[in-house]
Enzyme design. Structure first.
Site, PDB file in Angstrom:
ATOM      1  N   LEU A  39       0.863  -1.177   0.000  1.00 58.78           N
ATOM      2  CA  LEU A  39       0.000   0.000   0.000  1.00 58.78           C
ATOM      3  C   LEU A  39       0.900   1.228   0.000  1.00 58.78           C
ATOM      4  O   LEU A  39       1.876   1.291   0.755  1.00 58.78           O
ATOM      5  CB  LEU A  39      -0.882   0.040   1.253  1.00 58.78           C
ATOM      6  N   ASP A  40       0.604   2.191  -0.836  1.00 58.17           N
ATOM      7  CA  ASP A  40       1.372   3.425  -0.866  1.00 58.17           C
ATOM      8  C   ASP A  40       1.323   4.090   0.504  1.00 58.17           C
ATOM      9  O   ASP A  40       0.363   3.898   1.257  1.00 58.17           O
ATOM     10  CB  ASP A  40       0.813   4.388  -1.919  1.00 58.17           C
ATOM     11  N   PRO A  41       2.325   4.889   0.845  1.00 60.87           N
ATOM     12  CA  PRO A  41       2.341   5.531   2.162  1.00 60.87           C
ATOM     13  C   PRO A  41       1.080   6.335   2.460  1.00 60.87           C
ATOM     14  O   PRO A  41       0.598   6.341   3.593  1.00 60.87           O
ATOM     15  CB  PRO A  41       3.570   6.444   2.106  1.00 60.87           C
TER      16      PRO A  41
END
Length: 148
Positions: A39-41
């Site tokens: 998951l992207d930050p």
């Protein structure tokens, strides 16, 4: 001895998937920890973590169907194609005259249902060995398309 199993984490924004894995390693006292999809930050949501022997089960989870929910801001373009970037362009007031619920639904209909996802320029996908979001935020353009 470390526990074995699947841990479901509601990842908050601001942490990378690797940050969550590192914290899990410390909490469970083991190096054998993995996750079923980055998951992207900026993204929040379910991050499936495998601990010890359960890491081999992650292969079966990665390919499972996913559902995404998003909030969309209309009329603004940013340097990073997401809410974290600087706004570089906004729509003129006249552009809103034909915008109604039907137009919005028609515009997002291509984002609904079974689609092939194309990562944004600020995704967590690796480009030339570095995360695409790191390249963009360092001021370098990146194509987040993986090499064939």
């Amino acid at each position: 001895m470390a526990s074995h199993g699947i841990l479901l984490v509601d990842k908050p924004g601001g942490l990378t998937s690797h940050d969550v894995v590192a914290r899990t390693r410390r909490a469970f006292g083991t190096r054998k920890v993995g996750h079923a999809g980055t998951l992207d930050p900026m993204a929040t949501g379910l991050l499936v973590i495998g601990i010890e022997g359960a890491t081999r089960l992650l292969t079966y989870i990665v390919g499972a169907d996913k559902t995404y929910a998003a909030t969309i801001r209309l009329g603004a373009r940013t340097t990073t194609d997401d809410a974290e970037g600087d706004v570089v362009d906004t729509a003129d007031a006249g552009a809103w005259t034909d915008v109604d619920d039907a137009a919005i639904l028609a515009g997002i209909s291509t984002l609904t249902g079974a689609i092939s996802q194309v990562p944004s320029s600020v995704s967590a996908i690796k480009v030339a060995g570095r995360r695409a979001y790191d390249l963009v935020r360092a001021g370098r353009a990146s194509s987040s398309q993986p090499a064939p």
